[in-house]
Design a protein around this motif. Structure first.
Motif, PDB file in Angstrom:
ATOM      1  N   THR A  15      45.466  16.017  -5.527  1.00 24.91           N
ATOM      2  CA  THR A  15      46.520  15.813  -6.510  1.00 24.91           C
ATOM      3  C   THR A  15      46.757  14.325  -6.706  1.00 24.91           C
ATOM      4  OG1 THR A  15      47.545  17.844  -5.722  1.00 24.91           O
ATOM      5  CG2 THR A  15      48.877  16.426  -7.122  1.00 24.91           C
ATOM      6  N   CYS A  16      46.729  13.896  -7.970  1.00 26.32           N
ATOM      7  CA  CYS A  16      46.960  12.494  -8.300  1.00 26.32           C
ATOM      8  C   CYS A  16      48.448  12.283  -8.617  1.00 26.32           C
ATOM      9  CB  CYS A  16      46.108  12.100  -9.503  1.00 26.32           C
ATOM     10  SG  CYS A  16      46.302  10.371  -9.990  1.00 26.32           S
ATOM     11  N   VAL A  17      48.871  11.036  -8.600  1.00 30.19           N
ATOM     12  CA  VAL A  17      50.246  10.683  -8.932  1.00 30.19           C
ATOM     13  C   VAL A  17      50.563  11.038 -10.385  1.00 30.19           C
ATOM     14  CG1 VAL A  17      51.846   8.736  -9.147  1.00 30.19           C
ATOM     15  CG2 VAL A  17      50.312   8.854  -7.206  1.00 30.19           C
ATOM     16  N   CYS A  18      49.550  10.967 -11.262  1.00 31.55           N
ATOM     17  CA  CYS A  18      49.774  11.264 -12.685  1.00 31.55           C
ATOM     18  C   CYS A  18      49.909  12.762 -12.944  1.00 31.55           C
ATOM     19  CB  CYS A  18      48.635  10.701 -13.522  1.00 31.55           C
ATOM     20  SG  CYS A  18      47.051  11.537 -13.317  1.00 31.55           S
ATOM     21  N   SER A  26      36.722  19.509   1.474  1.00 32.28           N
ATOM     22  CA  SER A  26      37.056  18.488   2.454  1.00 32.28           C
ATOM     23  C   SER A  26      37.425  19.140   3.770  1.00 32.28           C
ATOM     24  CB  SER A  26      38.231  17.646   1.960  1.00 32.28           C
ATOM     25  OG  SER A  26      38.606  16.707   2.934  1.00 32.28           O
ATOM     26  N   VAL A  27      37.405  18.354   4.841  1.00 29.32           N
ATOM     27  CA  VAL A  27      37.880  18.837   6.127  1.00 29.32           C
ATOM     28  C   VAL A  27      39.387  18.638   6.247  1.00 29.32           C
ATOM     29  CG1 VAL A  27      35.695  18.495   7.301  1.00 29.32           C
ATOM     30  CG2 VAL A  27      37.342  16.637   7.246  1.00 29.32           C
ATOM     31  N   MET A  28      39.967  17.895   5.306  1.00 26.06           N
ATOM     32  CA  MET A  28      41.415  17.707   5.284  1.00 26.06           C
ATOM     33  C   MET A  28      42.059  18.913   4.619  1.00 26.06           C
ATOM     34  SD  MET A  28      41.356  13.698   4.173  1.00 26.06           S
ATOM     35  CE  MET A  28      43.096  13.601   3.915  1.00 26.06           C
ATOM     36  N   SER A  29      43.328  19.143   4.904  1.00 23.19           N
ATOM     37  CA  SER A  29      44.014  20.293   4.318  1.00 23.19           C
ATOM     38  C   SER A  29      44.596  19.980   2.941  1.00 23.19           C
ATOM     39  CB  SER A  29      45.126  20.774   5.245  1.00 23.19           C
ATOM     40  OG  SER A  29      46.080  19.746   5.421  1.00 23.19           O
ATOM     41  N   GLU A  30      44.870  18.707   2.675  1.00 26.39           N
ATOM     42  CA  GLU A  30      45.499  18.299   1.415  1.00 26.39           C
ATOM     43  C   GLU A  30      45.113  16.852   1.130  1.00 26.39           C
ATOM     44  OE1 GLU A  30      50.065  17.757  -0.168  1.00 26.39           O
ATOM     45  OE2 GLU A  30      49.716  18.336   1.890  1.00 26.39           O
ATOM     46  N   ILE A  31      44.856  16.528  -0.153  1.00 25.41           N
ATOM     47  CA  ILE A  31      44.482  15.169  -0.541  1.00 25.41           C
ATOM     48  C   ILE A  31      45.421  14.716  -1.652  1.00 25.41           C
ATOM     49  CG2 ILE A  31      42.686  13.687  -1.481  1.00 25.41           C
ATOM     50  CD1 ILE A  31      40.630  15.636  -0.385  1.00 25.41           C
ATOM     51  N   ARG A  32      46.011  13.539  -1.493  1.00 29.97           N
ATOM     52  CA  ARG A  32      46.861  12.937  -2.522  1.00 29.97           C
ATOM     53  C   ARG A  32      46.236  11.611  -2.936  1.00 29.97           C
ATOM     54  NH1 ARG A  32      52.049  15.177  -3.152  1.00 29.97           N
ATOM     55  NH2 ARG A  32      52.423  16.784  -1.604  1.00 29.97           N
ATOM     56  N   LEU A  33      46.097  11.412  -4.243  1.00 30.60           N
ATOM     57  CA  LEU A  33      45.437  10.234  -4.788  1.00 30.60           C
ATOM     58  C   LEU A  33      46.433   9.322  -5.490  1.00 30.60           C
ATOM     59  CD1 LEU A  33      42.497  12.123  -6.491  1.00 30.60           C
ATOM     60  CD2 LEU A  33      42.427  10.975  -4.295  1.00 30.60           C
ATOM     61  N   ASP A  34      46.147   8.016  -5.481  1.00 37.44           N
ATOM     62  CA  ASP A  34      46.944   7.057  -6.242  1.00 37.44           C
ATOM     63  C   ASP A  34      46.419   6.945  -7.668  1.00 37.44           C
ATOM     64  OD1 ASP A  34      48.521   6.482  -4.057  1.00 37.44           O
ATOM     65  OD2 ASP A  34      47.259   4.819  -3.415  1.00 37.44           O
ATOM     66  N   HIS A  40      42.731   6.102 -14.453  1.00 37.48           N
ATOM     67  CA  HIS A  40      42.146   4.818 -14.065  1.00 37.48           C
ATOM     68  C   HIS A  40      41.850   3.989 -15.313  1.00 37.48           C
ATOM     69  CE1 HIS A  40      39.351   1.874 -12.415  1.00 37.48           C
ATOM     70  NE2 HIS A  40      39.872   2.172 -11.239  1.00 37.48           N
ATOM     71  N   PRO A  41      42.181   2.697 -15.309  1.00 34.84           N
ATOM     72  CA  PRO A  41      41.974   1.857 -16.492  1.00 34.84           C
ATOM     73  C   PRO A  41      40.519   1.778 -16.945  1.00 34.84           C
ATOM     74  CG  PRO A  41      43.374   0.726 -14.922  1.00 34.84           C
ATOM     75  CD  PRO A  41      42.899   1.965 -14.258  1.00 34.84           C
ATOM     76  N   PHE A  42      39.563   1.868 -16.048  1.00 38.81           N
ATOM     77  CA  PHE A  42      38.156   1.806 -16.430  1.00 38.81           C
ATOM     78  C   PHE A  42      37.767   2.993 -17.304  1.00 38.81           C
ATOM     79  CE2 PHE A  42      33.657   2.739 -15.697  1.00 38.81           C
ATOM     80  CZ  PHE A  42      33.097   1.538 -16.058  1.00 38.81           C
ATOM     81  N   PHE A  43      38.274   4.170 -16.987  1.00 33.83           N
ATOM     82  CA  PHE A  43      37.919   5.365 -17.731  1.00 33.83           C
ATOM     83  C   PHE A  43      38.782   5.570 -18.977  1.00 33.83           C
ATOM     84  CE2 PHE A  43      36.641   6.341 -13.328  1.00 33.83           C
ATOM     85  CZ  PHE A  43      35.274   6.478 -13.543  1.00 33.83           C
TER      86      PHE A  43
END
Length: 69
Positions: A15-18, A26-34, A40-43
């Protein structure tokens, strides 16, 4: 391969901030993105400058060329 040593690989939602969500593994249970590809400005082609202390203006003032007469 020993099963007891290997971490469990799960399908998770990143889940991203936007607000954009991406399903991945993933081996993680939850991923949070900045920043993700949706914000992202490049895209996106837009530029966001986070200038809290006037650093951009200070840089431009210091390294700008003086006006020629």
């Amino acid at each position: 391969m020993r099963e007891a040593v290997q971490p469990k690989y799960n399908k998770v939602k990143a889940t991203c901030v936007c607000g954009n969500t991406i399903e991945t593994g993933s081996v993680m249970s939850e991923i949070r993105l900045d920043v993700c590809s949706a914000c992202h400005p490049f895209f996106t082609g837009t530029q966001k400058i986070m200038d809290t202390e006037g650093r951009v203006e200070k840089f431009k003032k210091r390294y700008s060329k003086p006006e020629q007469k």
